[in-house]
Structures are given as structure tokens and as C-alpha cells.
Design an enzyme around this catalytic site. Structure first.
Site, PDB file in Angstrom:
ATOM      1  N   ARG A 154      47.127  49.016  36.505  1.00 58.73           N
ATOM      2  CA  ARG A 154      46.719  49.493  35.180  1.00 58.73           C
ATOM      3  C   ARG A 154      47.807  50.334  34.513  1.00 58.73           C
ATOM      4  NH1 ARG A 154      40.634  49.251  35.538  1.00 58.73           N
ATOM      5  NH2 ARG A 154      40.454  50.290  33.550  1.00 58.73           N
ATOM      6  N   TYR A 157      49.360  49.867  30.965  1.00 61.29           N
ATOM      7  CA  TYR A 157      48.545  50.332  29.834  1.00 61.29           C
ATOM      8  C   TYR A 157      48.493  51.861  29.806  1.00 61.29           C
ATOM      9  CZ  TYR A 157      44.530  50.430  26.612  1.00 61.29           C
ATOM     10  OH  TYR A 157      43.693  50.646  25.543  1.00 61.29           O
ATOM     11  N   ASP A 158      48.112  52.452  30.953  1.00 59.20           N
ATOM     12  CA  ASP A 158      47.918  53.905  31.002  1.00 59.20           C
ATOM     13  C   ASP A 158      49.218  54.641  30.665  1.00 59.20           C
ATOM     14  OD1 ASP A 158      45.714  52.782  32.152  1.00 59.20           O
ATOM     15  OD2 ASP A 158      45.628  54.116  33.876  1.00 59.20           O
ATOM     16  N   GLY A 160      51.934  53.320  29.396  1.00 56.04           N
ATOM     17  CA  GLY A 160      52.411  52.896  28.080  1.00 56.04           C
ATOM     18  C   GLY A 160      51.801  53.763  26.983  1.00 56.04           C
ATOM     19  N   PHE A 203      29.258  40.427  30.152  1.00 56.12           N
ATOM     20  CA  PHE A 203      27.832  40.376  30.531  1.00 56.12           C
ATOM     21  C   PHE A 203      27.014  39.613  29.487  1.00 56.12           C
ATOM     22  CE2 PHE A 203      27.771  44.491  33.353  1.00 56.12           C
ATOM     23  CZ  PHE A 203      28.498  43.824  34.321  1.00 56.12           C
ATOM     24  N   GLN A 221      29.745  52.937  39.113  1.00 59.46           N
ATOM     25  CA  GLN A 221      30.759  53.537  38.230  1.00 59.46           C
ATOM     26  C   GLN A 221      30.191  53.618  36.813  1.00 59.46           C
ATOM     27  OE1 GLN A 221      30.794  50.489  39.479  1.00 59.46           O
ATOM     28  NE2 GLN A 221      32.100  49.040  38.396  1.00 59.46           N
ATOM     29  N   ARG A 223      30.520  54.161  32.451  1.00 58.22           N
ATOM     30  CA  ARG A 223      31.280  54.073  31.214  1.00 58.22           C
ATOM     31  C   ARG A 223      30.361  54.572  30.100  1.00 58.22           C
ATOM     32  NH1 ARG A 223      34.499  53.203  34.627  1.00 58.22           N
ATOM     33  NH2 ARG A 223      36.221  51.697  34.648  1.00 58.22           N
ATOM     34  N   PRO A 284      38.415  53.204  37.299  1.00 57.04           N
ATOM     35  CA  PRO A 284      37.919  54.591  37.214  1.00 57.04           C
ATOM     36  C   PRO A 284      36.430  54.682  37.582  1.00 57.04           C
ATOM     37  CG  PRO A 284      39.289  54.075  35.319  1.00 57.04           C
ATOM     38  CD  PRO A 284      39.065  52.786  36.048  1.00 57.04           C
TER      39      PRO A 284
HETATM   40  N1  UDP Z   1      33.071  45.390  35.010  1.00 55.01           N
HETATM   41  C1  UDP Z   1      32.129  44.685  35.733  1.00 55.01           C
HETATM   42  N2  UDP Z   1      32.043  43.334  35.562  1.00 55.01           N
HETATM   43  C2  UDP Z   1      32.818  42.661  34.679  1.00 55.01           C
HETATM   44  C3  UDP Z   1      33.766  43.377  33.923  1.00 55.01           C
HETATM   45  C4  UDP Z   1      33.868  44.751  34.108  1.00 55.01           C
HETATM   46  O1  UDP Z   1      31.391  45.270  36.542  1.00 55.01           O
HETATM   47  O2  UDP Z   1      32.663  41.437  34.583  1.00 55.01           O
HETATM   48  C5  UDP Z   1      33.189  46.835  35.212  1.00 55.01           C
HETATM   49  C6  UDP Z   1      34.612  47.290  35.549  1.00 55.01           C
HETATM   50  O3  UDP Z   1      34.846  47.198  36.933  1.00 55.01           O
HETATM   51  C7  UDP Z   1      34.571  48.727  35.056  1.00 55.01           C
HETATM   52  C8  UDP Z   1      33.620  48.677  33.871  1.00 55.01           C
HETATM   53  O4  UDP Z   1      32.859  47.483  34.025  1.00 55.01           O
HETATM   54  O5  UDP Z   1      34.047  49.582  36.035  1.00 55.01           O
HETATM   55  C9  UDP Z   1      34.318  48.645  32.522  1.00 55.01           C
HETATM   56  O6  UDP Z   1      35.308  47.649  32.563  1.00 55.01           O
HETATM   57  P1  UDP Z   1      36.077  47.153  31.285  1.00 55.01           P
HETATM   58  O7  UDP Z   1      36.963  46.051  31.720  1.00 55.01           O
HETATM   59  O8  UDP Z   1      35.104  46.873  30.192  1.00 55.01           O
HETATM   60  O9  UDP Z   1      36.943  48.391  30.793  1.00 55.01           O
HETATM   61  P2  UDP Z   1      37.619  49.664  31.456  1.00 55.01           P
HETATM   62  O10 UDP Z   1      36.709  50.770  31.117  1.00 55.01           O
HETATM   63  O11 UDP Z   1      37.717  49.485  32.948  1.00 55.01           O
HETATM   64  O12 UDP Z   1      38.929  49.741  30.808  1.00 55.01           O
END
Ligand code: UDP
Length: 325
Positions: A154, A157-158, A160, A203, A221, A223, A284
Site C-alpha cells: 500500500r 499510495y500512502d 505518495g 458488495f 475491521q 471503516r 488497516p
Molecule cells: N474488503 C472486503 N471485501 C472486498 C473488498 C474490501 O472485505 O471485496 C474490506 C477490505 O479488506 C478493507 C475494507 O473492506 O478492510 C475496505 O476496503 P476498501 O478496498 O474499500 O478500502 P480501504 O479502506 O482498505 O482503502
């Protein structure tokens, strides 16, 4: 006002362009189309004051030191606002385009800053919650310096984006450019690509297709998801100030990934099941913005509830058709 929006054909950028046009401004969208697509701005092409240039900002924006730069017939001459939004933002995209990601964050940010410097324009770079990495402070305040793996997958991106922040501050401090930084947390809504890899479009696409929803790890995890309209409002409020930031923009409503999957299944009425897959490297464990600063400086906070935003997103994907997503 005349605005240049790099990444203007991307998910977020296209919404920003639309809102600027609605507010009566002229917009030049510059996009390499690595993760953006002309379809995102097709409905804007006939609007007066809108121009789309297919161009990689990392190749320069026509400053003397850039050498010949082909921007078609567009003269970027007089610009009031530069919104630097160009960058692959999905972990899947930046893993597929690591060098382009580093280039747009470094050379691209420099080119956009140069344009702002020579135009006397306001400049905003769209940084990210990823500057906090896998955070050890929760929720994340702007004062937190982050916990980033500088060599992990990552990091393009991070690091960068961290470099782009440093560059922005250097231009502000030493060249007196009216430059500022916002840090954007997870944002979702219409025009995300079904296959861009991020959690909400993935999803929703899977649920509408009746496929299993791929929850990474045990799904514990977290978000915090902001609907795109709210994000655009916060971003443009910040652009209208002379603040340096950084300012977090996001919705503090925190959900586990498992909860997101269950909510998508409920919102789509799908019979899909949940399938657990491997957690990506350095994923994360938690993420949630502290938006005190945005509230105080901009009088901004998100208004669209997750249930409402999800409903609108699902409606958009349904209209698009599963095959096209
Ligand atoms: N994630 C998941 N299934 C997927 C895509 C993402 O469980 O098909 C999880 C991913 O592991 C992370 C979270 O959803 O914990 C958010 O991922 P995303 O790629 O949307 O963005 P990020 O916040 O990691 O940049």
C-alpha cells in the site's frame, strides 16, 4: 470562477465537476483515464463551461519546464482554483498501477501546484485517511502522524499521498501558494466501478448478481463510510477558504466490514451468502475520522445516513445493470 480538476473523470472528481458547474463555474477536467472514465462525465459534455482533457497530469500542465504538453485545444491560462484529485484510490487499482500512482502523487502534484503558483489560484490536494496507515490512535485526528509501512504494497499510495502533502506545504511555505490539504476517508456512491475492488461497489455488485459477498478476514475491521454528496460539499467548502489544513473529511459513523456486508444484503434483498477470503497485506484494522476540525473551520458535517446513501448507491447499480457494473 475557472477550476481545473485533475482526476475530473473519476468517481469523486466527476461529482465535484458536476457540482462546480451547477454552481455556475467553468471546469476543465484533466484525467489520464487510468481509473477514471469518460462515461462518468458524459452527461456534462454538453454543459457550457465544461471541458474534458485526456491527459496524465504527471506529464506536466504546460509550465516552461514541462516541455511540450498536449492539452488539445485547451488553454489553462487563467485559473482560479486547482483541485488536484487525480490518483488511483482503490487498493486494487494502485497495486495494479504502482508507478503511475507514485508519479501522479509526486510529479502530478508538482505540476498542479505549478499551475496554481503561476495562476495565483487556490490549490487543494485531496489526500487520504491512508496517511494514518494502520492507526494506533482511534478515531484519527489530524495531529496524528500515522503508522505507515513505507515498503508494503500500500506504500505507493500512502507514501505518495504523504509526499504530496509535504510538497503542498512546501509550496505554501516557500512560494506563498494558497494551498491546502484535505484527507478524504472512505467515500461511496454512484459512479464507483463495480470492479474497482473497494468494499461498497464490490458488495453491491456481488449482491445484485447473487454471488457470495467476499468479506476479507473475519470482517471485524472497521471503516467509516461517507456518501459522495456530503464529501463534495465538505471539499468545496474547504476550497472556498484560504486554510492550509489538513482537514479530515469523512463520516464518523463506523461499521465493521461484516456489518457492511449484512447491510448490503438487506438493502438489495439478495439471497447471497457471505464468504470469508484472505485479508490483504497491511489492511488497516480500524478507521474513523475525528471531524472536529471540519466542523469548526467549515461548519460541515455529513448529512446523508448510511441507509439512505446505500439505497441510492444500490439504485444506481440496478439502473446500470449488473453486467455493466
Ligand atoms: N474488503 C472486503 N471485501 C472486498 C473488498 C474490501 O472485505 O471485496 C474490506 C477490505 O479488506 C478493507 C475494507 O473492506 O478492510 C475496505 O476496503 P476498501 O478496498 O474499500 O478500502 P480501504 O479502506 O482498505 O482503502
Amino acid at each position: 470562477m475557472r477550476a481545473v480538476v485533475t482526476g475530473g473523470a473519476g468517481f469523486l472528481g466527476s461529482h465535484v465537476c458536476e457540482r462546480l458547474l451547477d454552481d455556475g463555474h467553468e471546469v476543465v477536467a484533466v484525467d489520464s483515464m487510468i481509473s477514471g472514465t469518460p462515461a462518468n462525465v458524459a452527461h456534462l459534455r454538453t454543459r457550457p463551461g465544461f471541458r474534458l482533457v485526456r491527459h496524465d497530469v504527471a506529464r506536466g500542465l504546460g509550465a516552461a519546464e514541462d516541455g511540450p504538453v498536449d492539452l488539445g485545444a485547451v488553454d489553462l491560462g487563467s485559473v482560479d482554483l486547482v483541485l488536484h484529485m487525480a490518483c488511483p484510490a482503490s487498493p486494487v487499482d494502485y497495486a495494479a498501477h504502482p508507478l503511475e500512482t507514485l508519479d501522479v502523487a509526486s510529479r502530478g502534484t508538482r505540476a498542479a501546484l505549478e499551475l496554481a503558483a503561476r495562476s495565483g489560484a487556490r490549490f487543494v490536494t485531496t489526500s487520504t485517511s491512508e496517511v494514518y496507515g494502520d492507526p494506533l490512535v482511534h478515531p484519527q485526528r489530524e495531529e496524528y502522524w500515522g503508522n505507515v509501512n513505507p515498503i508494503g504494497p500500500r506504500s505507493v499510495y500512502d507514501e505518495g499521498k504523504r509526499f504530496a502533502e509535504a510538497l503542498t506545504m512546501a509550496y505554501r511555505r516557500s512560494l506563498d501558494v494558497d494551498a491546502g490539504i484535505v484527507r478524504i476517508f472512505n467515500t461511496y456512491g454512484p459512479r464507483m466501478r463495480g470492479h474497482d475492488g473497494r468494499v461498497v461497489p464490490t458488495f453491491v455488485r456481488q449482491a445484485l448478481a447473487g454471488e457470495p459477498l467476499t468479506v476479507c478476514g473475519d470482517g471485524s475491521q472497521t471503516r467509516s463510510l461517507c456518501f459522495v454528496d456530503d464529501l463534495v460539499e465538505g471539499l468545496l467548502r474547504f476550497a472556498g477558504t484560504h486554510e492550509a489544513g489538513p482537514v479530515n473529511l469523512g463520516n464518523p459513523h463506523e461499521l465493521t466490514v461484516l456489518q457492511i456486508a449484512e447491510d448490503v444484503i438487506a438493502a438489495t434483498g439478495s439471497s447471497s451468502r457471505i464468504e470469508h477470503v484472505d485479508l490483504p497485506t497491511d489492511d488497516p484494522k480500524v478507521r474513523c475520522p475525528d471531524i472536529t476540525r471540519a466542523r469548526e473551520l467549515l461548519g460541515w458535517e455529513p448529512k446523508v445516513a448510511w441507509e439512505t446513501g446505500l439505497e441510492r448507491t444500490v439504485a444506481w447499480f440496478r439502473e446500470l445493470g449488473v453486467a455493466a457494473a
